[in-house]
Design an enzyme around this catalytic site. Sequence first.
Site, PDB file in Angstrom:
ATOM      1  CD  GLN A 166      88.912  23.263  31.621  1.00 21.89           C
ATOM      2  OE1 GLN A 166      89.033  23.975  30.627  1.00 21.89           O
ATOM      3  NE2 GLN A 166      88.762  23.788  32.835  1.00 21.89           N
ATOM      4  CG  HIS A 203      90.627  28.208  30.574  1.00 22.77           C
ATOM      5  ND1 HIS A 203      90.723  29.448  31.153  1.00 22.77           N
ATOM      6  CD2 HIS A 203      89.771  27.507  31.372  1.00 22.77           C
ATOM      7  CE1 HIS A 203      89.973  29.499  32.238  1.00 22.77           C
ATOM      8  NE2 HIS A 203      89.388  28.312  32.388  1.00 22.77           N
ATOM      9  CE1 TYR A 208      83.500  41.283  21.942  1.00 20.89           C
ATOM     10  CE2 TYR A 208      85.544  41.065  20.716  1.00 20.89           C
ATOM     11  CZ  TYR A 208      84.188  41.311  20.742  1.00 20.89           C
ATOM     12  OH  TYR A 208      83.511  41.589  19.572  1.00 20.89           O
ATOM     13  CE1 TYR A 254      86.793  30.204  39.657  1.00 23.04           C
ATOM     14  CE2 TYR A 254      88.741  30.505  38.299  1.00 23.04           C
ATOM     15  CZ  TYR A 254      87.409  30.153  38.422  1.00 23.04           C
ATOM     16  OH  TYR A 254      86.703  29.749  37.320  1.00 23.04           O
TER      17      TYR A 254
END
Length: 376
Positions: free
Chosen positions: A103, A171, A262, A273
């Site tokens: 990513q 990420h 959060y 997963y």
Amino acid sequence: MTFKPFQAAAALCVLAACSAGESRSNAAEQGRQAARPADRPFAVVDVARFDTPWAMAFLTGSGRPLLDLALVSEKAGRLWLVDSRTGRRWPVGGVPPVKVAGQGGLGDVVVHPEFVVNHRVYLSFVEAGRGGTSGAAVGYGTLDLRNRERPALRDFRVIWRQQPKVSGDGHFSHRIAFAPDGSMFVSSGDRQKMAPAQDRSSDLGKIIHMTAEGQRIGGAFHTLGHRNVLGLAFTADGRLWANEMGPRGGDEVNLIERGRNYGWPRASYGSHYDGAPIPDEHRSRGFEEPKVWWTPSISPAGMIIYSGDLFPQWKGDILMGALSGQALIRVDVNGAAARKGDRWDMGERIREVEQGPGGEVYLLEDGGRLLRLTPA
């Protein structure tokens, strides 16, 4: 190196002329509501094509657009100056070296709020560390437009590095948003390590507040307990909103407030997963509830708060891309509250959403197309 405003304006004119807590049962109900189809209120024009584009930013400053020119980043490490009307583009020099894997690569591109004065462009990207590690970074340079065929970033300097650098290629988050007061917020993903999102000595899984020069504001971080924040945007009243990828389900839209936790990875409306459950209790355990969430996942990506006049029914609302959901999604925002709005199937993974100078909406597909949306 600095450039006077009239020099930048002249260069831009040359370029333009050249180109002419709820339960899991309630989670399923939210998912069903989100899936309701809506007719598209827009026409779609294919403007240009790129290779794995990631982000887009129009050259604006003090609320004023500079013609129809924008910058588009490609994950592979290239930055383009593009005429959003014609699709003509020019490669931008001076981009820092990036590590491209998984990513990671070149990420966000954002212009300083006073771009018309200082011509400053901010980039986020992934850089290599020692022993196969990597981490996100943010820096800025001065955009030199004097040579119409060879725009370039000059004097690029890095002002933030994600710490610690770790193994893996996922990420990074590294979205950038400027606040109305000119300070800057950066999202720092959990790097698929989960636990560091609750570690107050680590950048991972945080949103960080800093000056435009990179000095931290309010301590080491602004908020914690994040997984992978890929959208950051301010409303006109100064509220910061973010979207965040959950694990299996539990994608979120959050109102970001200083000092709040959060919940990731201790609370989520998704599951791991491997199927292992995650507690969904938030508020009773000291965590912030998401304002909106999706199960199954939509994989939220780039987002804006729409402020134009072409689509008055969207003004003040969130528009964001969905990757696995292959959609453009509207979230209805009302002050500190939000609820699901429209979801338009686009048939492709939508990586980025941006607003044009005339109120048009631009989308970048993972597959490479730049699309312009105008009222149907």
